[in-house]
Design an enzyme around this catalytic site. Structure first.
Site, PDB file in Angstrom:
ATOM      1  N   ASP A 306      -5.667  12.176   5.635  1.00 44.29           N
ATOM      2  CA  ASP A 306      -4.567  11.227   5.847  1.00 44.29           C
ATOM      3  C   ASP A 306      -3.300  11.741   5.158  1.00 44.29           C
ATOM      4  O   ASP A 306      -2.562  10.983   4.521  1.00 44.29           O
ATOM      5  CB  ASP A 306      -4.926   9.831   5.353  1.00 44.29           C
ATOM      6  CG  ASP A 306      -3.941   8.760   5.840  1.00 44.29           C
ATOM      7  OD1 ASP A 306      -3.093   9.068   6.708  1.00 44.29           O
ATOM      8  OD2 ASP A 306      -4.009   7.617   5.337  1.00 44.29           O
ATOM      9  N   HIS A 310       6.227  12.309   2.396  1.00 46.86           N
ATOM     10  CA  HIS A 310       7.468  11.534   2.407  1.00 46.86           C
ATOM     11  C   HIS A 310       8.526  12.246   1.572  1.00 46.86           C
ATOM     12  O   HIS A 310       8.199  13.027   0.670  1.00 46.86           O
ATOM     13  CB  HIS A 310       7.249  10.133   1.825  1.00 46.86           C
ATOM     14  CG  HIS A 310       6.457   9.216   2.708  1.00 46.86           C
ATOM     15  ND1 HIS A 310       6.945   8.728   3.895  1.00 46.86           N
ATOM     16  CD2 HIS A 310       5.209   8.711   2.564  1.00 46.86           C
ATOM     17  CE1 HIS A 310       6.035   7.938   4.449  1.00 46.86           C
ATOM     18  NE2 HIS A 310       4.972   7.920   3.667  1.00 46.86           N
TER      19      HIS A 310
END
Length: 428
Positions: A306, A310
């Site tokens: 996953d 960012h």
């Protein structure tokens, strides 16, 4: 390129290799595995000096952000980061801009992958238009174009009728749905697990029930339709128990767990360090222990990263404002090896199976093992290497990594994808 890898400790979770072997690679395939191979015509001979050589890792769940969010990650940077982590195949989620919910968007992404990726990247299509959960995409047209995986990851499909229709279509078109299980009404505006940490930090919590209800829903729909379904990133003991019982009853459900849910709990969350903010959230240590046991006993099929990179602006120190996600693909093996193998929970072969062979099985790929004639997707690892995790040294654009400053073991030396060297540790 003809490559000869010498003195390799082979481990693939399938074959029982004992001692050191040489591996000859030619035309993207493993052409020979034997002792003391002499290949004078090899363009590259690499002495592994007894280090481990394993099948390239396969990630069923990552986010590459391109197109639309290139400031977070690109196919190029994400695939290089994956190669450094020992991955040779990754499946990227469709929550890009635009969403991969139609053939044209898929073709754009496929062109980017063809031009930029260092390894094999398998695009996942959105299950519903815009990932809004209201209307199924044209799944027939998208499968005809070559998509075999669909998910609205990050945007749970709350509509039972929509999920039921999707599963029925999956039976006809032979694709797999990967579901992000979260009841958004129960999760509300929670930002971490509903437990000790949310009380300590004064933050709103997300109950385990928000995940578990949707897992139960998916299990029941799978049983009703006879269609297989894959549950993304399970995080609670309750979810694990539901899936374990479903499997015992012959229901076609599979699931994954992330390295961070196997290694970190809500107790590790530090105030204002939003690299710990992820969805589903880090749960109780009791859940971590249960997930480890579920991995050991086979209830959990695979480990998936996953990987969710960012920018720093997306991860301010305020948990209420920060985006969810951990940038983890470069350290995934090291984290799992440190927390699972070094502690005696799994053997090396068991870990490799969860990261290579089992995902290959679920995805129906000709990968995940080391054998003559097989695709030359290989990763060499120094299992004895210990290092301090440093977010600033990550290749990924996303530096949102909660292991910063922690000691880890197991460092990638070399990654080979289809016979091409795609990563080599500097100075090795």
């Amino acid at each position: 390129m003809k490559i000869l890898m010498k003195n390799c400790m082979l481990a693939d979770g399938v074959n029982d290799y004992c001692g050191l072997f040489d591996v000859l690679i030619q035309h993207g395939r493993i052409t020979r595995i034997d002792k003391d191979i002499i290949a004078l015509e090899a363009e590259r001979s690499i002495d592994l000096r007894g280090n481990a050589v394993v099948p390239g890792f396969i990630d069923m769940h990552c986010h590459l952000r391109e197109p639309g969010y290139e400031y977070k990650e690109t196919v190029e940077s994400g695939s290089r980061a994956a190669a450094r982590g020992g991955y040779t195949t990754i499946c990227c989620m469709p929550n890009t801009k635009p969403v991969i919910d139609n053939i044209n968007a898929f073709k754009v992404l496929r062109d980017i992958i063809d031009k930029s990726s260092k390894i094999e990247v398998i695009p996942i299509g959105a299950l519903t238009l815009g990932q809004k959960g209201h209307e199924l995409c044209d799944l027939q047209a998208m499968t005809d174009e070559g998509i075999s995986l669909f998910s609205d990851d990050g945007c749970p499909v709350m509509n039972n009728s929509i999920m039921l229709q999707g599963l029925r279509q999956s039976l006809k078109k032979k694709f797999l749905i990967i579901d992000h299980c979260e009841d958004i009404d129960l999760a509300g505006d929670g930002v971490i697990n509903e437990g000790e940490a949310c009380t300590r930090l004064g933050l709103k919590g997300i109950p385990a029930l928000a995940e578990e209800l949707q897992v139960m829903r998916d299990v029941m729909l799978s049983q009703h339709t006879g269609a297989g379904i894959h549950i993304a990133h399970i995080s609670t003991e309750g979810s694990l128990n539901i899936i374990r019982k479903a499997k015992q009853n012959g229901i076609k459900v599979s699931c994954e767990v992330t390295p961070h849910h196997l290694s970190l709990s809500e107790e590790d969350i530090l105030a204002h360090d939003t690299s710990f903010k992820v969805n589903p959230p880090l749960r109780r240590f009791q859940d971590v222990l249960a997930l480890r046991e579920g991995l050991k006993d086979g209830t959990i099929d695979v480990i998936a990263t996953d990987h969710a990179p960012h920018s720093t602006s997306d991860k301010p120190g305020d948990f209420n404002k920060a985006a969810n996600g951990i940038s983890g693909i470069e350290l995934a093996f090291s984290v799992c090896y440190t927390y699972l193998v070094k502690t005696g929970i799994l053997s090396l072969n068991e870990l490799i199976s969860k990261m290579s062979y089992k995902p290959s099985e679920l995805l129906s790929l000709e990968k995940g093992r080391i054998a003559e004639g097989g695709i030359a997707d290989l990763t060499a690892i120094d299992l004895d290497a210990e290092f301090i995790a440093d977010r600033e040294k990550l290749i990924s654009k996303g530096k949102n990594m909660p292991y910063h400053g922690k000691k880890l073991w197991g460092e990638t030396l070399l990654t080979i994808s289809k016979g091409r060297i795609v990563y080599e540790k500097e100075g090795y």
